[in-house]
Motif scaffolding. Structure first.
Motif, PDB file in Angstrom:
ATOM      1  N   UNK A  71      86.840 -37.363  32.006  1.00  0.00           N
ATOM      2  CA  UNK A  71      87.303 -37.633  30.638  1.00  0.00           C
ATOM      3  C   UNK A  71      87.994 -36.398  30.065  1.00  0.00           C
ATOM      4  N   UNK A  72      87.356 -35.243  30.229  1.00  0.00           N
ATOM      5  CA  UNK A  72      87.947 -34.011  29.714  1.00  0.00           C
ATOM      6  C   UNK A  72      89.267 -33.720  30.409  1.00  0.00           C
ATOM      7  N   UNK A  73      89.294 -33.875  31.726  1.00  0.00           N
ATOM      8  CA  UNK A  73      90.505 -33.573  32.484  1.00  0.00           C
ATOM      9  C   UNK A  73      91.681 -34.436  32.071  1.00  0.00           C
ATOM     10  N   UNK A  74      91.452 -35.748  31.935  1.00  0.00           N
ATOM     11  CA  UNK A  74      92.550 -36.658  31.591  1.00  0.00           C
ATOM     12  C   UNK A  74      93.005 -36.481  30.147  1.00  0.00           C
ATOM     13  N   UNK A  75      92.047 -36.434  29.227  1.00  0.00           N
ATOM     14  CA  UNK A  75      92.417 -36.353  27.811  1.00  0.00           C
ATOM     15  C   UNK A  75      93.036 -34.998  27.486  1.00  0.00           C
ATOM     16  N   UNK A  76      92.371 -33.920  27.890  1.00  0.00           N
ATOM     17  CA  UNK A  76      92.910 -32.604  27.544  1.00  0.00           C
ATOM     18  C   UNK A  76      94.160 -32.292  28.365  1.00  0.00           C
ATOM     19  N   UNK A  77      94.255 -32.834  29.575  1.00  0.00           N
ATOM     20  CA  UNK A  77      95.490 -32.684  30.334  1.00  0.00           C
ATOM     21  C   UNK A  77      96.671 -33.287  29.600  1.00  0.00           C
ATOM     22  N   UNK A  78      96.439 -34.430  28.949  1.00  0.00           N
ATOM     23  CA  UNK A  78      97.493 -35.051  28.140  1.00  0.00           C
ATOM     24  C   UNK A  78      97.847 -34.182  26.938  1.00  0.00           C
ATOM     25  N   UNK A  79      96.827 -33.554  26.353  1.00  0.00           N
ATOM     26  CA  UNK A  79      97.073 -32.659  25.213  1.00  0.00           C
ATOM     27  C   UNK A  79      97.927 -31.464  25.642  1.00  0.00           C
ATOM     28  N   UNK A  80      97.642 -30.900  26.804  1.00  0.00           N
ATOM     29  CA  UNK A  80      98.419 -29.758  27.303  1.00  0.00           C
ATOM     30  C   UNK A  80      99.874 -30.162  27.533  1.00  0.00           C
ATOM     31  N   UNK A  81     100.086 -31.328  28.117  1.00  0.00           N
ATOM     32  CA  UNK A  81     101.462 -31.797  28.350  1.00  0.00           C
ATOM     33  C   UNK A  81     102.188 -32.026  27.025  1.00  0.00           C
ATOM     34  N   UNK A  82     101.470 -32.590  26.037  1.00  0.00           N
ATOM     35  CA  UNK A  82     102.090 -32.825  24.734  1.00  0.00           C
ATOM     36  C   UNK A  82     102.461 -31.507  24.056  1.00  0.00           C
ATOM     37  N   UNK A  83     101.601 -30.507  24.172  1.00  0.00           N
ATOM     38  CA  UNK A  83     101.894 -29.216  23.557  1.00  0.00           C
ATOM     39  C   UNK A  83     103.078 -28.533  24.251  1.00  0.00           C
TER      40      UNK A  83
END
Length: 306
Positions: A269-281
């Motif tokens: 969950x952390x990997x997928x959600x925060x990975x998306x946040x990193x890409x968005x940033x």
């Protein structure tokens, strides 16, 4: 054959007369002690450490208001007050043994509220890049989402709403990673520096000191940009560390296979959600923030020529 009644004083008579009364006396005597054990005394939450923590909770929206109205000196002073009281209330609680359950809940709540509110406000004012604010807020939101899952998945049955919020039933332990501790410190320094920058550059006395040190306004802003990159890197590293390190979260219980499955799901969950946040940033850094920097560079160049 006639059955004769028992003579007075025999065992049968003694049992008949004493047995109904024998369990009543000990039960009556035990009632006060049972009531005393069932009534838990309320802890004294009215102490100085908790008062300081409550003032930090009010400091968060007050600081945001001051930032939005360009009251930079007052905002910096209030943020400094919050940082100092964060250290003082913990010391007082440990020194005088004034720790309370309410204080243990309010203290991190006050810290997080201040960071979130000030980060959002600085991003609105343009003092903090949008990509960095997205990373900071996205990390906290991602970890909060993972904490909800960990709590529900590891809570022993029955899984009820009341038991979910009953923290006397421990089910999982979170161990902050090393990079997360450094990242928290760097974020505080960055927010404080961002609040202090307009105060330093707005007064000629401070500008004179900076000039004597060989620092110009451009050098300071350039240094702040590099520092923002550093905080962005540690924030991304900190969030992803919870996705890769198995010992960051310890799930309590005896079923090792189930604990391993729950831990893997939480890290996913952390990997997928925060990975998306990193890409968005990264997208925001390459589009919105870059356009703002280009416009600011053009404006500064026009002022220099004028």
């Amino acid at each position: 054959m006639a059955i004769l009644p028992p003579k007075p004083g025999t065992a049968a008579t003694t049992t008949a007369t004493t047995s109904p009364q024998s369990p009543i006396k000990p039960l009556t005597a035990a009632i006060p002690s049972l009531l005393k054990k069932s009534l838990r005394p309320h802890e004294n939450i009215y102490n100085l450490p908790n008062f300081l923590t409550v003032t930090r909770l009010f400091a968060a929206p007050a600081t945001a208001y001051l930032i939005l109205h360009s009251q930079h000196t007052a905002a910096l002073a209030l943020f400094t007050y919050a940082g100092i009281t964060d250290l003082v209330d913990g010391y007082l609680a440990r020194r005088w043994k004034l720790q309370t359950v309410a204080g243990s809940v309010m203290d991190p709540m006050a810290d997080k509220a201040l960071m979130i509110v000030v980060t959002v406000t600085l991003a609105i004012k343009g003092a903090l890049p949008l990509y960095l604010a997205t990373l900071i807020l996205g990390r906290d939101g991602c970890l909060a989402l993972a904490a909800i899952y960990y709590r529900y998945a590891s809570l022993p049955s029955p899984k009820t709403f009341t038991r979910y919020w009953d923290f006397s039933l421990p089910s999982a332990e979170v161990h902050p990673t090393t990079v997360s501790k450094y990242n928290t410190f760097l974020q505080l320094v960055l927010i404080g520096s961002t609040l202090a920058l307009p105060v330093l550059t707005a007064q000629s006395h401070h500008l004179g000191i900076m000039h004597d040190l060989g620092l110009g306004g451009l050098d300071v802003h350039q240094g702040m940009m590099y520092f923002q990159w550093l905080v962005a890197g540690t924030t991304a590293w900190s969030g992803l560390s919870y996705a890769f390190l198995k010992n960051a979260v310890t799930i309590l219980g005896d079923d090792e296979a189930l604990k391993a499955k729950q831990g893997a799901r939480g890290r996913a969950i952390i990997g997928m959600v925060f990975g998306s946040v990193v890409l968005a940033s990264m997208y925001l850094a390459g589009t919105v923030d870059e356009q703002k920097q280009n416009l600011k560079a053009v404006a500064d160049d026009s002022e220099g020529r004028a």
